[in-house]
Design an enzyme around this catalytic site. Structure first.
Site, PDB file in Angstrom:
ATOM      1  N   ARG A  72      14.655  78.035 -19.850  1.00 37.37           N
ATOM      2  CA  ARG A  72      14.858  77.591 -18.470  1.00 37.37           C
ATOM      3  C   ARG A  72      14.526  78.681 -17.458  1.00 37.37           C
ATOM      4  O   ARG A  72      14.260  78.396 -16.289  1.00 37.37           O
ATOM      5  CB  ARG A  72      16.273  77.042 -18.289  1.00 37.37           C
ATOM      6  CG  ARG A  72      16.414  75.661 -18.914  1.00 37.37           C
ATOM      7  CD  ARG A  72      17.844  75.191 -18.828  1.00 37.37           C
ATOM      8  NE  ARG A  72      18.695  76.056 -19.610  1.00 37.37           N
ATOM      9  CZ  ARG A  72      19.463  75.685 -20.610  1.00 37.37           C
ATOM     10  NH1 ARG A  72      19.554  74.430 -20.936  1.00 37.37           N
ATOM     11  NH2 ARG A  72      20.189  76.557 -21.292  1.00 37.37           N
ATOM     12  N   GLU A  79      27.918  83.325 -28.681  1.00 44.09           N
ATOM     13  CA  GLU A  79      29.337  83.021 -28.878  1.00 44.09           C
ATOM     14  C   GLU A  79      29.627  82.860 -30.371  1.00 44.09           C
ATOM     15  O   GLU A  79      30.629  83.327 -30.888  1.00 44.09           O
ATOM     16  CB  GLU A  79      29.686  81.737 -28.116  1.00 44.09           C
ATOM     17  CG  GLU A  79      31.109  81.716 -27.642  1.00 44.09           C
ATOM     18  CD  GLU A  79      31.362  80.556 -26.693  1.00 44.09           C
ATOM     19  OE1 GLU A  79      30.377  79.988 -26.189  1.00 44.09           O
ATOM     20  OE2 GLU A  79      32.537  80.242 -26.496  1.00 44.09           O
TER      21      GLU A  79
HETATM   22  P1  AMP Z   1      24.605  83.795 -21.843  1.00 41.23           P
HETATM   23  O1  AMP Z   1      25.962  83.472 -22.410  1.00 41.23           O
HETATM   24  O2  AMP Z   1      24.708  84.369 -20.471  1.00 41.23           O
HETATM   25  O3  AMP Z   1      23.811  84.647 -22.784  1.00 41.23           O
HETATM   26  O4  AMP Z   1      23.858  82.402 -21.696  1.00 41.23           O
HETATM   27  C1  AMP Z   1      22.709  82.142 -22.416  1.00 41.23           C
HETATM   28  C2  AMP Z   1      21.932  80.983 -21.881  1.00 41.23           C
HETATM   29  O5  AMP Z   1      22.634  79.802 -22.157  1.00 41.23           O
HETATM   30  C3  AMP Z   1      21.656  81.021 -20.411  1.00 41.23           C
HETATM   31  O6  AMP Z   1      20.290  81.300 -20.269  1.00 41.23           O
HETATM   32  C4  AMP Z   1      21.961  79.636 -19.918  1.00 41.23           C
HETATM   33  O7  AMP Z   1      20.733  78.961 -19.693  1.00 41.23           O
HETATM   34  C5  AMP Z   1      22.657  78.945 -21.062  1.00 41.23           C
HETATM   35  N1  AMP Z   1      24.049  78.596 -20.817  1.00 41.23           N
HETATM   36  C6  AMP Z   1      25.127  79.194 -21.326  1.00 41.23           C
HETATM   37  N2  AMP Z   1      26.246  78.585 -20.968  1.00 41.23           N
HETATM   38  C7  AMP Z   1      25.867  77.550 -20.191  1.00 41.23           C
HETATM   39  C8  AMP Z   1      26.576  76.514 -19.497  1.00 41.23           C
HETATM   40  N3  AMP Z   1      27.904  76.408 -19.540  1.00 41.23           N
HETATM   41  N4  AMP Z   1      25.846  75.614 -18.797  1.00 41.23           N
HETATM   42  C9  AMP Z   1      24.499  75.715 -18.754  1.00 41.23           C
HETATM   43  N5  AMP Z   1      23.784  76.641 -19.381  1.00 41.23           N
HETATM   44  C10 AMP Z   1      24.460  77.552 -20.097  1.00 41.23           C
END
Ligand code: AMP
Length: 173
Positions: free
Chosen positions: A61, A98
């Site tokens: 994205r 996670e």
């Molecule tokens: P991160 O935990 O910051 O590494 O998130 C990784 C990717 O997952 C990001 O690029 C977001 O596009 C997606 N992502 C994680 N959590 C969400 C959420 N609750 N809603 C939408 N996209 C999410």
């Protein structure tokens, strides 16, 4: 459009992709021409004048927002991709999700040492993905000058894992 109006274009889907996750679905913003365009304009505005040499979009994205912003800024676009997608010589970083781990890659010749780079993704959640991307940038000797998101989820604490002063998000949920 105001940040509140843009936030209202993002659909919230509980328990996706697994129970307990509140998923912020940007597809409803993307399909609205005015909201998509306003998002690109608002994300681009603070990045002008940074004299960046390249913009990195994070699969997948981050590509959607990163590519039009790079074009607006008149700089090249560099993809950071999941394992095994880039055809040339790559460097890799493993980072924590996670549950489990993932691998991101960048082409070794995509950034020159000292290049000033902007990193773009859609949503800042835990920050693990962008922290991994930062390590790739550092390994190539490039300098992150801005990290830009459409939205952030402050409760997940991602900003604390990133350098001070260079992170921005239009919307917070
Ligand atoms: P991160 O935990 O910051 O590494 O998130 C990784 C990717 O997952 C990001 O690029 C977001 O596009 C997606 N992502 C994680 N959590 C969400 C959420 N609750 N809603 C939408 N996209 C999410």
């Amino acid at each position: 459009m105001t940040p509140e109006q843009l936030a209202a274009k993002i659909r919230t889907i509980p328990d996706f992709p697994q129970p307990g996750i509140v998923f912020r679905d940007i597809t409803t913003l993307l399909q609205d021409a005015e909201a998509f365009s306003a998002s690109i304009d608002a994300m681009t505005a603070p990045l002008r004048g940074l004299k960046a040499d390249a913009l990195i979009g994070i699969e997948s994205r981050g590509f959607i927002f990163g590519a039009p912003i790079a074009r607006e800024l008149g700089i090249g676009f560099v993809p950071v991709r999941k394992l095994g997608k880039l055809p040339g010589e790559t460097i890799s970083i493993e980072y924590d999700l996670e549950y489990g781990t993932n691998v991101l890659q960048i082409h070794r010749d995509a950034l020159r040492p000292g290049a000033r780079v902007i990193i773009v993704d859609d949503v800042l959640a835990t920050g693990g993905t962008v922290a991994g991307t930062l390590k790739l940038v550092e390994q190539l000797g490039a300098i992150p000058v801005a990290i830009s998101f459409l939205a952030e989820l402050p409760a997940l604490g991602g900003r604390a894992r990133l350098p001070d002063g260079i992170v921005s998000a239009l919307i917070a949920f």
